[in-house]
Design a protein around this motif. Structure first.
Motif, PDB file in Angstrom:
ATOM      1  N   THR A   1       0.855  -1.194   0.000  1.00  0.00           N
ATOM      2  CA  THR A   1       0.000   0.000   0.000  1.00  0.00           C
ATOM      3  C   THR A   1       0.891   1.245   0.000  1.00  0.00           C
ATOM      4  O   THR A   1       2.062   1.171   0.367  1.00  0.00           O
ATOM      5  CB  THR A   1      -0.933  -0.026   1.224  1.00  0.00           C
ATOM      6  N   PRO A   2       0.358   2.370  -0.430  1.00  0.00           N
ATOM      7  CA  PRO A   2       1.218   3.539  -0.624  1.00  0.00           C
ATOM      8  C   PRO A   2       1.667   4.185   0.686  1.00  0.00           C
ATOM      9  O   PRO A   2       0.959   4.140   1.692  1.00  0.00           O
ATOM     10  CB  PRO A   2       0.335   4.500  -1.416  1.00  0.00           C
ATOM     11  N   ILE A   3       2.838   4.777   0.645  1.00  0.00           N
ATOM     12  CA  ILE A   3       3.344   5.553   1.777  1.00  0.00           C
ATOM     13  C   ILE A   3       2.768   6.970   1.703  1.00  0.00           C
ATOM     14  O   ILE A   3       2.323   7.521   2.696  1.00  0.00           O
ATOM     15  CB  ILE A   3       4.891   5.612   1.748  1.00  0.00           C
ATOM     16  N   PHE A   4       2.794   7.546   0.519  1.00  0.00           N
ATOM     17  CA  PHE A   4       2.193   8.876   0.338  1.00  0.00           C
ATOM     18  C   PHE A   4       0.681   8.731   0.267  1.00  0.00           C
ATOM     19  O   PHE A   4       0.156   8.015  -0.596  1.00  0.00           O
ATOM     20  CB  PHE A   4       2.650   9.508  -0.978  1.00  0.00           C
ATOM     21  N   THR A   5      -0.014   9.404   1.163  1.00  0.00           N
ATOM     22  CA  THR A   5      -1.465   9.366   1.107  1.00  0.00           C
ATOM     23  C   THR A   5      -1.967  10.799   0.983  1.00  0.00           C
ATOM     24  O   THR A   5      -1.311  11.736   1.444  1.00  0.00           O
ATOM     25  CB  THR A   5      -2.064   8.672   2.345  1.00  0.00           C
ATOM     26  N   PRO A   6      -3.138  10.953   0.354  1.00  0.00           N
ATOM     27  CA  PRO A   6      -3.649  12.310   0.143  1.00  0.00           C
ATOM     28  C   PRO A   6      -4.303  12.844   1.406  1.00  0.00           C
ATOM     29  O   PRO A   6      -4.205  12.241   2.467  1.00  0.00           O
ATOM     30  CB  PRO A   6      -4.663  12.118  -0.978  1.00  0.00           C
ATOM     31  N   ALA A   7      -4.993  13.941   1.270  1.00  0.00           N
ATOM     32  CA  ALA A   7      -5.593  14.702   2.374  1.00  0.00           C
ATOM     33  C   ALA A   7      -5.865  13.846   3.602  1.00  0.00           C
ATOM     34  O   ALA A   7      -6.500  12.809   3.542  1.00  0.00           O
ATOM     35  CB  ALA A   7      -6.887  15.351   1.892  1.00  0.00           C
TER      36      ALA A   7
ATOM     37  N   PHE B   1       2.670  12.813   9.632  1.00  0.00           N
ATOM     38  CA  PHE B   1       3.799  13.576   9.110  1.00  0.00           C
ATOM     39  C   PHE B   1       3.419  14.144   7.744  1.00  0.00           C
ATOM     40  O   PHE B   1       2.924  13.422   6.874  1.00  0.00           O
ATOM     41  CB  PHE B   1       5.036  12.689   8.957  1.00  0.00           C
ATOM     42  N   GLU B   2       3.685  15.434   7.590  1.00  0.00           N
ATOM     43  CA  GLU B   2       3.334  16.119   6.347  1.00  0.00           C
ATOM     44  C   GLU B   2       4.566  16.215   5.456  1.00  0.00           C
ATOM     45  O   GLU B   2       5.664  16.497   5.919  1.00  0.00           O
ATOM     46  CB  GLU B   2       2.819  17.517   6.700  1.00  0.00           C
ATOM     47  N   VAL B   3       4.338  15.998   4.170  1.00  0.00           N
ATOM     48  CA  VAL B   3       5.439  16.061   3.192  1.00  0.00           C
ATOM     49  C   VAL B   3       5.096  17.098   2.138  1.00  0.00           C
ATOM     50  O   VAL B   3       3.946  17.191   1.707  1.00  0.00           O
ATOM     51  CB  VAL B   3       5.603  14.704   2.471  1.00  0.00           C
TER      52      VAL B   3
ATOM     53  N   LYS C   1       0.335  18.912  -0.610  1.00  0.00           N
ATOM     54  CA  LYS C   1       0.843  18.210   0.569  1.00  0.00           C
ATOM     55  C   LYS C   1       0.487  16.729   0.472  1.00  0.00           C
ATOM     56  O   LYS C   1      -0.583  16.380  -0.026  1.00  0.00           O
ATOM     57  CB  LYS C   1       0.191  18.774   1.850  1.00  0.00           C
ATOM     58  N   ALA C   2       1.368  15.915   0.971  1.00  0.00           N
ATOM     59  CA  ALA C   2       1.051  14.497   1.109  1.00  0.00           C
ATOM     60  C   ALA C   2       1.316  14.139   2.569  1.00  0.00           C
ATOM     61  O   ALA C   2       1.988  14.881   3.287  1.00  0.00           O
ATOM     62  CB  ALA C   2       1.919  13.659   0.182  1.00  0.00           C
TER      63      ALA C   2
ATOM     64  N   LEU D   1       2.333  10.878   5.333  1.00  0.00           N
ATOM     65  CA  LEU D   1       2.908   9.532   5.391  1.00  0.00           C
ATOM     66  C   LEU D   1       1.916   8.569   6.043  1.00  0.00           C
ATOM     67  O   LEU D   1       1.314   8.879   7.065  1.00  0.00           O
ATOM     68  CB  LEU D   1       4.221   9.555   6.174  1.00  0.00           C
TER      69      LEU D   1
ATOM     70  N   TYR E   1      -6.588   0.873   2.110  1.00  0.00           N
ATOM     71  CA  TYR E   1      -6.162   0.345   0.805  1.00  0.00           C
ATOM     72  C   TYR E   1      -6.287  -1.179   0.766  1.00  0.00           C
ATOM     73  O   TYR E   1      -6.637  -1.757  -0.257  1.00  0.00           O
ATOM     74  CB  TYR E   1      -4.733   0.788   0.491  1.00  0.00           C
TER      75      TYR E   1
END
Lengths: 437, 437
Positions: free
Chosen positions: A155-161, A170-172, A179-180, A182, A189
C-alpha cells in the motif's frame, strides 16, 4: 582461496580455510594468543601459538586492535569438550586495516552514546541476536501469508488529504505546493485489494507523529496487515492466533541460540499455541474492577473507555498466551468498524495483548459493510466525505463482510526477545528526538 | 459450509462446495446462464440451468449486475475438452449485495480514468496477472537472499540532513521545526550493517522527488539493496547475475499462466541465465560510436558521459541477457565509489541493463575503502563532512573492501511482465501528479 563463513566452518573441519572478518576480542598468555574473530555470520576463537607460526604472524597479531579487519588462514577444529563449537588453529593473518581505538568498550555506556553510535553498536552480540530474531519473524510473517493464499499488495506511503485528522501525521511537501501525508496504516487500501484478491496483506513502514517518548513508541515502524474478504471478527481472531503461534514456533525452531543469548525464558514462548483465550470487553472490565477492588490497580476503570497500559498489563498477567479482547465500545474505536448486530454500541474489533506485560501487539476487526451506515459514521466523526470517495466505492460495488488486523513488527520482536525497549528491535530507530545516524 | 477458493476447486471436483465472490461477467441463452465468478484467487464459469434450479435461484441470477457479491453453492466439474479447467454447476445463489452500475466496462477507458479508479481497476485480469508476478518476484528476492546467508536489515525512511543535495529529496516536517528527508537509498546504512553482519540487504520503499513524467518513473518505489563485506566489483556482478537469473526462473516456474495472459514472449525470459555479458564502459562507448556511424543513434556519444535512455536501449539490443556495463568514469558516478586501481579516472561501478530496451534495472559497485580518499571526495563534491561522520566511522573501525547494488522492483516487474509502463506494477502508484486514490 575462497572465503568460508564462520557459520559454515563445521563443514570444513580439519581443512585449511580462510576467514575474512574483524577482531572482536583478544587475550594473550605470552606464548598463546586467543583471537575472537567475527565475520557477521558468527564468532570463532582463533588460537595462535608463538612457537608454531612465523614471527611475522605473531607480530601482526600483536598489532591488532578491536575491530581491525583481518583475513585469517587456519584449520578449524572441534573443541574437545564442547561438541559443535569450533576453534581455529591460525596459520597466517593478513592485516587489512588497523582500527582506531574503538569507542564501544566493555564498560557501561549510556543509551544516548550507544544510539549515537548505532552504526557500530550493531556489531555487538546482543544486537546481532535481536536483529536475527527480527529477520526470522519477518520471514515467518511472509511465509505464513504466502503459503496461505494471500497476495502481497504493497500500500502507498504517500497518502492524500489527511483522513482522520492531521495531529499524528507527518506532512510532506509534494509537488506544486501540494501536501502528502505519510501512511499510518495500509488498512483502507487493503480493503480495496482484498475485494480484488480475496486475501491480501501489506507489509511496510508506517509513521506516527506522536510526541510519545515511551519504550513502546517509534515514529517509524514496520507493520504487517492482512485483510480478508468474506471474513468476520471470529475469522480474523482465528487468523491472528494461528499467525502468532506460527511466528513464535518458527523463532523457537531457528533462533534458539539467539534467544538463549538474550536470556529469554523459552518456556514462556513454548506456551504460545493456538487457540488463544478470548475475552469480551465486558469481562475485561469485570476483571479490571476486581483488580481495583484487590488494590492491584490504581484507578477504577470505567466501562466505555479504552484500555490503558496498566490495564493491558493487568489483564495479560492472567494468561500464558496472548489474550484477545474483543467487542470494544464503538466510541473508542475507528469509524470504519462494523457494529455488533446484537449490541450496536459495541464494535466488532479485537486487540491482542501479548503476555508478560508487553501489551497490545495486534489490533483489528471487522469493517463496516453498509454504504449507508459508513456514510453516517463519516458524518458523525466530522470527516470530509470527499476524502473517502474511493473507500465508499468499495461498498457500492459488491460490498462483502471483511476483516483484518495489523501487527507492529517492532513490538512483536520486543516481546519475543523479552527485552525492555522497542529501540533495539530495528537497525536504525527513529524516535521523537532521534533521526541520526 | 466452509468457503472453497476457486484456485483450489480441482481438489473438490464432484463434491458440493461454496464459493464466495463477485460476478465478473454473465451471459444467458434464455435457458442456460453462464456466470463468470471471481473470488480473488481465480475465475470460474458457473453454469445455471433454468430447468434444474428452483425459480428463485434463476430470478436471483437475473438480478445480478457486474461485481455484485454472491455466495454460490454448486459442484465443480472438469471441462470435457479442456483438462484442468473447471466449471461449476450452480445449485444455489445467495445474493450478498447488488452492485451499482460498475464504472469500468469492456470499452476502452482512458488511462487517467483507470488510474482514478485504481481501487476498482485492481479487480481486472490484467492487473491480477501483473501483481501476482510482482508478488512472485518479491518472494523470489527474499528467498534468494535469505537462503544465501544474508540478514535483512531494514534501513530508515527518515534520514537527516540531505547528503547529496536536496533537489530530488522529499522534505518532511519532523518535530520542533526539525526537517527530515525521505530515503532515496539504504546504501550508506547498508554499509554499516554489512560491516556488522557480513552480508545484508534492505528492502523497502524509496523516494525520488524528480519532476520526471516518463514511463519509468515513480516518486515512491520499492528497492532491494544487498551489500557484502569483503566483496569486490566482480563479486557484486556475479551476485547480480545469479540474483536476476534466480528471479526470472522462479517467475517462469510459478507464474506461467499470468505471463501467458500478458502475452509475454516466454522465450525471451527463458534465455535469462547467468553468466551475463560484461561490457567495459570503453567498449560500450565504441559500440555507441558504431551505432552513430551506422545512423542508428541520433547523437554521437562522448566518452566521459553517462548513458542516456537511447544509449541503453541501443546497447541492450545487442544481447539476449541483461548486460553489465562496468567501470564508468568516476565523474558521472556517486562520490563513494571505489576508483579502479589501474585507471583511477574510472569508478568500480556497474549498471545492469535489461534486454528488450527496458534499460537500467540494477546499479551498484564497490564502495570506497580508504578514509583519506573518501574525505577528499566529500570535499571535492562540496558535501558537508559533518553529515558523514558516522559513515566515515566505517572506514576508521575495520574498513574492508565492500560492494553491493540496488534493484528497483517496479522496473524489474515491468521488464519481466513485458509491459509498457511502470505505473501498473504497484497497487497504488505515486507519480508527479498522482497521489490518489
Amino acid at each position: 582461496m575462497k572465503q568460508t563463513y564462520i557459520a559454515d566452518v563445521a563443514r570444513q573441519a580439519g581443512q585449511e580455510i580462510v576467514i575474512k572478518g574483524w577482531l572482536y576480542n583478544a587475550r594473550s598468555s605470552g606464548k598463546l594468543m586467543f583471537l575472537e574473530i567475527r565475520d557477521g555470520s558468527g564468532i570463532i576463537q582463533g588460537v595462535l601459538s608463538k612457537k608454531a607460526v612465523p614471527e611475522t604472524v605473531w607480530e601482526t597479531a600483536e598489532k591488532l586492535t578491536q575491530e581491525s579487519s583481518i583475513i585469517v588462514t587456519g584449520i578449524p577444529r572441534e573443541h574437545p569438550k564442547r561438541p559443535g563449537v569450533f576453534e581455529l588453529d591460525i596459520a597466517a593473518i593478513e592485516l587489512v586495516a588497523v582500527a582506531e581505538p574503538y569507542p564501544i568498550t566493555p564498560k557501561d555506556h549510556g543509551i544516548e552514546f550507544l544510539m549515537d553510535h548505532r552504526h557500530l553498536w550493531l556489531r555487538s552480540r546482543r544486537q546481532h541476536a535481536i536483529l536475527r530474531v527480527r529477520h526470522e519473524i519477518i520471514r515467518a510473517v511472509r511465509d505464513f501469508f504466502d503459503s496461505n493464499g494471500f497476495i502481497l499488495c504493497d500500500t502507498p506511503i504517500f497518502t492524500p488529504a489527511a483522513c482522520e485528522g492531521t495531529t499524528t501525521l507527518f506532512e510532506v511537501d509534494y509537488f506544486d505546493d501540494e501536501k502528502a501525508y505519510l501512511t499510518q496504516s495500509g488498512q483502507l487500501y487493503n480493503e480495496a485489494t482484498a475485494a480484488a484478491f480475496g486475501r491480501t496483506y501489506c507489509f511496510g513502514p508506517t509513521f506516527r507523529a506522536e510526541k510519545s517518548k515511551t519504550r513502546r513508541h517509534l515514529t517509524e515502524f514496520w507493520m504487517v496487515e492482512p485483510e480478508v474478504a468474506y471474513a468476520t471478527l471470529e475469522d480474523t481472531m482465528e487468523l491472528a492466533e494461528n499467525f502468532l503461534s506460527f511466528i513464535v514456533q518458527r523463532v523457537l525452531e531457528n533462533r534458539r541460540e539467539e534467544l538463549a543469548f538474550l536470556e529469554r525464558d523459552i518456556t514462556k514462548l513454548e506456551a504460545i499455541k493456538a487457540p488463544f483465550p478470548r475475552l469480551h470487553y465486558d469481562d475485561a472490565v469485570k476483571m479490571l474492577h476486581q483488580g481495583f477492588a484487590e488494590g492491584k490497580l490504581e484507578h477504577k476503570f470505567e466501562w466505555g473507555g479504552d484500555l490503558g497500559a496498566p490495564d493491558e498489563t493487568y489483564i495479560s498477567e492472567h494468561f500464558d498466551c496472548p489474550v484477545m479482547v474483543h467487542r470494544y465500545p464503538a466510541q473508542v474505536k475507528a469509524f470504519y468498524m462494523e457494529p455488533d448486530a446484537e449490541r450496536p454500541e459495541l464494535a466488532l474489533g479485537v486487540d491482542v495483548l501479548a503476555p508478560e506485560g508487553y501489551g497490545e501487539i495486534i489490533g483489528g476487526g471487522q469493517r463496516m459493510m453498509s454504504l449507508e451506515k459508513l456514510r453516517e459514521r463519516i458524518a458523525e466523526h466530522n470527516l470530509p466525505e470527499s476524502a473517502f470517495d474511493w473507500y465508499l466505492d468499495l461498498r457500492k460495488y459488491g460490498t462483502v463482510p471483511h476483516a483484518g488486523f495489523g501487527m507492529g513488527i517492532e513490538r512483536c520482536v520486543t516481546w519475543i526477545c523479552g527485552i525492555e525497549h522497542v529501540r533495539e528491535t530495528i537497525p536504525f530507530p527513529r524516535m521523537l528526538y532521534r533521526i541520526r545516524p
